[in-house]
Scaffold this active site. Structure first.
Site, mmCIF file in Angstrom:
data_model
loop_
_atom_site.group_PDB
_atom_site.id
_atom_site.type_symbol
_atom_site.label_atom_id
_atom_site.label_comp_id
_atom_site.label_asym_id
_atom_site.label_seq_id
_atom_site.Cartn_x
_atom_site.Cartn_y
_atom_site.Cartn_z
ATOM 1 N N THR A 198 -49.776 26.054 -11.262
ATOM 2 C CA THR A 198 -50.727 27.053 -10.782
ATOM 3 C C THR A 198 -51.466 26.483 -9.582
ATOM 4 O OG1 THR A 198 -50.995 27.997 -12.991
ATOM 5 C CG2 THR A 198 -52.807 28.334 -11.467
ATOM 6 N N ARG A 226 -46.134 38.355 -21.085
ATOM 7 C CA ARG A 226 -47.124 37.309 -21.355
ATOM 8 C C ARG A 226 -48.044 37.077 -20.164
ATOM 9 N NH1 ARG A 226 -48.311 32.119 -18.757
ATOM 10 N NH2 ARG A 226 -49.357 30.813 -20.306
ATOM 11 N N GLY A 228 -51.234 34.423 -18.942
ATOM 12 C CA GLY A 228 -51.933 33.187 -19.275
ATOM 13 C C GLY A 228 -53.407 33.227 -18.926
ATOM 14 N N ASP A 229 -53.970 32.056 -18.680
ATOM 15 C CA ASP A 229 -55.419 31.958 -18.457
ATOM 16 C C ASP A 229 -55.831 32.255 -17.021
ATOM 17 O OD1 ASP A 229 -54.062 29.414 -17.831
ATOM 18 O OD2 ASP A 229 -56.054 28.734 -17.265
ATOM 19 N N THR A 249 -55.547 24.742 -14.424
ATOM 20 C CA THR A 249 -54.087 24.803 -14.423
ATOM 21 C C THR A 249 -53.585 24.108 -15.678
ATOM 22 O OG1 THR A 249 -52.058 24.068 -13.317
ATOM 23 C CG2 THR A 249 -54.021 22.715 -12.971
ATOM 24 N N GLY A 250 -52.680 24.742 -16.381
ATOM 25 C CA GLY A 250 -52.184 24.108 -17.601
ATOM 26 C C GLY A 250 -51.469 25.106 -18.493
ATOM 27 N N GLY A 252 -51.599 27.829 -20.515
ATOM 28 C CA GLY A 252 -52.659 28.826 -20.550
ATOM 29 C C GLY A 252 -53.175 29.226 -21.908
#
Length: 330
Positions: A198, A226, A228-229, A249-250, A252
């Site tokens: 990200t 889906r 994510g965060d 970033t990771g 999510g």
């Protein structure tokens, strides 16, 4: 002895007050900016000199754009948006042009932005024809009564707002397509590297305003729409002039469960932790639930934090005093 104890108590109290004063009132920077381009299993042994240089050059270009905006009195919002454009337009990162593919072979992009001055925010999710999703997120924030728009509706809004639209083929890159085929063939989970690809930016401007933005192509081989965060305010992005600005970033799902970005700000506000201590505490929280990734953040004084629990994260920092740093590996 009684007088000695009283004197000792006074000395300790003065020392505590002095320490608090020093921690809570550091030097105020005129402006600062911090970026990331994703975290994951990024190892020097797997990086060619040419590829490493390409990443450093692009990080440097992004920092230069943000630095120019802030140096000339531009807003933190402008700096965040234009800096992220550089990263979105590069195939090196999993955002915009370099977005990964879903299980069905499509690109679904997410982005969010937040203004620390008034806590206004905007986000888009699951879009596949907006060239720069971060700009769409800003339009949602400034020109609608909503915070998040998704899919077809987000694209219709972007057209209405005059943003640059592209055919879905614009996001095709051979590297990302081949990686999806590799996953589909082997029927295995994705690697950490693409899972965490990200981009994001946080900035402090000369007026003391903070802003944060995050943009992503999502997760390779993701299914069922889906999200994510990254487009979720408080999870992947947060900014508040009273505390800090954060972009994550990771993986999510873990960042959503912890509300990572806002929780960092909350620890600073309610526990009176410094940015450094709050971000360290958040890394520990991620470790406890086996969540992986990282984040960049700035406090209201312009102090940076670039933390991760992975082997690397593309990241950089610049400020009004001329400090300029770029890193890849842990």
């Amino acid at each position: 002895m009684k007088n000695f104890n009283i004197l000792l108590s006074v000395i300790i109290a003065i020392a505590v007050i002095s320490c608090k004063s020093t921690e809570q009132n550091p030097e105020q920077l005129e402006y600062a900016l911090c970026i990331h381009g994703g975290a994951g299993t990024i190892l020097k042994k797997n990086m060619t000199p040419e590829k490493e240089k390409a990443y450093f050059d692009k990080l440097d270009e992004a920092l230069s754009v943000g630095d120019s905006v802030l140096k000339n009195g531009g807003s933190a919002l402008d700096a965040v948006e234009l800096t992220i454009h550089v990263l979105e337009n590069s195939p090196l990162f999993n955002a915009g042009k370099g977005a990964v593919f879903t299980h069905s072979g499509k690109n679904e992009l997410d982005a969010s932005i937040m203004w620390g001055k008034d806590l206004n925010a905007g986000a888009v999710a699951g879009v596949g024809d907006i060239k720069n999703p971060i700009s769409a997120a800003r339009k949602v924030m400034e020109n609608s009564e909503h915070v998040m728009l998704s899919g077809k509706g987000a694209s219709e809004f972007a057209v209405q707002e005059g943003l640059e639209m592209v055919d879905s083929s614009f996001f095709f890159t051979e590297k990302r397509w081949n990686y999806l085929q590799k996953i589909l063939k082997k029927e295995r989970e994705m690697t950490q590297t693409d899972r965490h690809g990200t981009v994001g930016c946080v900035a402090l401007d000369k007026n003391g305003n903070l802003a944060a933005g995050t943009s992503t192509g999502g997760m390779t081989n993701k299914k069922f729409g889906r999200i994510g965060d990254s487009p979720i305010i408080g999870a992947g992005t947060y900014a508040n002039n009273h505390t800090c600005a954060v972009s994550c970033t990771g993986h999510g799902e873990f960042f959503i469960r912890l509300g990572v970005a806002q929780d960092i700000a909350a620890m600073m506000e309610y526990q009176k932790l410094s940015l450094d201590k709050a971000t360290d505490a958040m890394i520990e929280k991620l470790n406890q639930i086996q969540g992986t990734g990282g984040f960049v953040a700035l406090d209201k004084y312009g102090n940076p934090a670039m933390k991760m629990n992975t082997s690397g994260m593309y990241r950089g920092y610049v400020n009004s005093k001329g400090s300029r740093e770029k890193f890849i590996y842990k």
